[in-house]
Scaffold this active site. Sequence first.
Site, PDB file in Angstrom:
ATOM      1  CD1 TRP A  80      -1.104   0.964   3.217  1.00 23.97           C
ATOM      2  CD2 TRP A  80      -0.365  -1.255   3.373  1.00 23.97           C
ATOM      3  NE1 TRP A  80      -0.725   0.683   4.666  1.00 23.97           N
ATOM      4  CE2 TRP A  80      -0.325  -0.680   4.429  1.00 23.97           C
ATOM      5  CE3 TRP A  80       0.227  -2.449   3.080  1.00 23.97           C
ATOM      6  CZ2 TRP A  80       0.101  -1.538   5.529  1.00 23.97           C
ATOM      7  CZ3 TRP A  80       0.532  -3.439   3.997  1.00 23.97           C
ATOM      8  CH2 TRP A  80       0.542  -2.819   5.378  1.00 23.97           C
ATOM      9  CG  ASP A  81       0.276   4.438   2.835  1.00 26.80           C
ATOM     10  OD1 ASP A  81      -0.882   4.012   2.294  1.00 26.80           O
ATOM     11  OD2 ASP A  81       0.133   5.191   3.904  1.00 26.80           O
ATOM     12  CB  ALA A 149       3.519   6.468   5.374  1.00 26.87           C
ATOM     13  NE  ARG A 228      -1.533   7.714   9.837  1.00 24.79           N
ATOM     14  CZ  ARG A 228      -2.854   7.685  10.475  1.00 24.79           C
ATOM     15  NH1 ARG A 228      -2.982   7.796  11.809  1.00 24.79           N
ATOM     16  NH2 ARG A 228      -3.985   7.847   9.682  1.00 24.79           N
ATOM     17  CG  ASP A 229       1.350   9.175   7.535  1.00 30.33           C
ATOM     18  OD1 ASP A 229       1.567   8.177   7.909  1.00 30.33           O
ATOM     19  OD2 ASP A 229       0.009   9.378   6.982  1.00 30.33           O
ATOM     20  CD  GLU A 296      -5.110   8.819   6.289  1.00 34.40           C
ATOM     21  OE1 GLU A 296      -4.479   7.972   6.917  1.00 34.40           O
ATOM     22  OE2 GLU A 296      -5.801   8.459   5.364  1.00 34.40           O
TER      23      GLU A 296
HETATM   24  C1  FRU Z   1      -2.932   5.912   4.638  1.00 36.04           C
HETATM   25  C2  FRU Z   1      -2.362   5.612   5.880  1.00 36.04           C
HETATM   26  C3  FRU Z   1      -1.187   6.355   6.359  1.00 36.04           C
HETATM   27  C4  FRU Z   1      -0.588   5.202   7.441  1.00 36.04           C
HETATM   28  C5  FRU Z   1      -0.741   4.008   6.819  1.00 36.04           C
HETATM   29  C6  FRU Z   1      -0.935   3.010   7.764  1.00 36.04           C
HETATM   30  O1  FRU Z   1      -3.174   5.028   3.623  1.00 36.04           O
HETATM   31  O2  FRU Z   1      -3.510   5.552   6.953  1.00 36.04           O
HETATM   32  O3  FRU Z   1      -1.688   7.694   6.872  1.00 36.04           O
HETATM   33  O4  FRU Z   1       0.834   5.589   7.639  1.00 36.04           O
HETATM   34  O5  FRU Z   1      -1.933   4.198   5.915  1.00 36.04           O
HETATM   35  O6  FRU Z   1      -1.274   1.870   7.243  1.00 36.04           O
END
Ligand code: FRU
Length: 450
Positions: A80-81, A149, A228-229, A296
């Site tokens: 994913w991310d 992320a 986060r992120d 996000e």
């Molecule tokens: C976006 C997210 C990010 C996070 C990750 C967790 O897709 O929610 O903000 O870091 O996925 O899986």
Amino acid sequence: MFDETDSPKTNRRRFMKTAAGLGVASLGLSSVSGSAVAVEPSETDQWTREEAEQIKLTDDTTAPVISDNPNSISDDYWIWDTWPLRNRDGSIVKIDGWQIIFSLTAPSDLVPGARHNAATIRYFYSRDGKSWQEGGKAFDTPLGHHQWAGSAMYDPTEEQIYHFYTAVSPEPEFRQRPALGIGASIETSPNGVELTGEQEHVIMGTPDGEMYQTLEQSRDQGIVYAFRDPWYFKHPESGEDLVVFEANTPTGSTDPSDPQSFNGNVGVMRATNDELTEWELLPPVLEAIGTNQQLERPHFVFNDGKWYLFTISHQFTFAPGLDGPDALYGFVGDSLYGDYEPLNESGLVIANPEEAPFQAYSWLAMPHGDNILVESFENFRGLDDTSQGAISLKEVGNLPPEEQKELFGGTLAPSLKLQLNGMKTKIVAELNDGHFLPSVGASSGSSNGK
Ligand code: FRU
């Protein structure tokens, strides 16, 4: 409650007018030791309800329905991310002909909802920016029970990677702490890429409870929480090392039916030493109080002297009374602290189409000359328009595991090219799945796409 006269946006405009003509101060910069300049935090801008009420899907902002079957870049993992390895100036690293990307991954025998608690960052490499080969784990001993992320910067002089990620505690708490792993180096051969070397890991910061809500403060609210992120960027004028991240602003509201409980923000941290091991919190650059709970994976693209701030958000995190799709949203300003205006009037930049409202997520905008390249992952493609009788996102978790997995893409989606025209954007092309085009220079103004 959202009267123009007391809106933070109006106050901010007043501030900007006062600052006009003050040279660096009007850029949000201040003089340091007579020569260098440093960011001077100023008032936080707002994504207002009035702006979000303008959200509507148009041809320019609606992604095409993904037509082919997902062809995963990994046989064993959900993906994913994802983020590319970039230089300090934001351009994509190409080293001995190789590009490198990092993804959140989890074993694909898990149901999709379980992946967040098992997320591990892995790297992939490619010569053409679209056919990716699996490397391995990005870290031997990262912080946190699992990692979210994410951004990564390579310093070619030091020959080491600065890897920003989120150290997360186990479910159900999911306490999040932005972290940095320093020290991986890159070994290339005609056959591939290997990340080697010892890494030092540091926690970059924790919420202060005033600008940034703590997990404890958020508990009374009972809705999703973020700190986060971390997304690294070098300030294009001052050269400072900065990070934007996703967080929440404490509003004191504890009632989830009260729009004020929806308090997403884009936070900022600044490095206070050259090693990037120490960071200070600055005030958020954007808040969505009363509008949206989650901004996000925030990140910037610099073009023609403008600051384009992008973030992703979900339909379910809009405050009561507002409706917006799972989408990439964007804002444009003249400096780090704005004055941000939403792109396309509402902020909507790329929405999933109505026929497939959850087909992709976690869009990442990157400079590509005067255009923008956007990458994302394939989310729940099987969930069609619920008005047509399809099951909703909430119901997926109740399906038998095999059916849940069947619905989930879990790999890189087709990349999209966006045309950038001041305050407007337009989707102009669909590229290959997970296509990260090498950076090219912008034709005008300062750019991080050189
Ligand atoms: C976006 C997210 C990010 C996070 C990750 C967790 O897709 O929610 O903000 O870091 O996925 O899986």
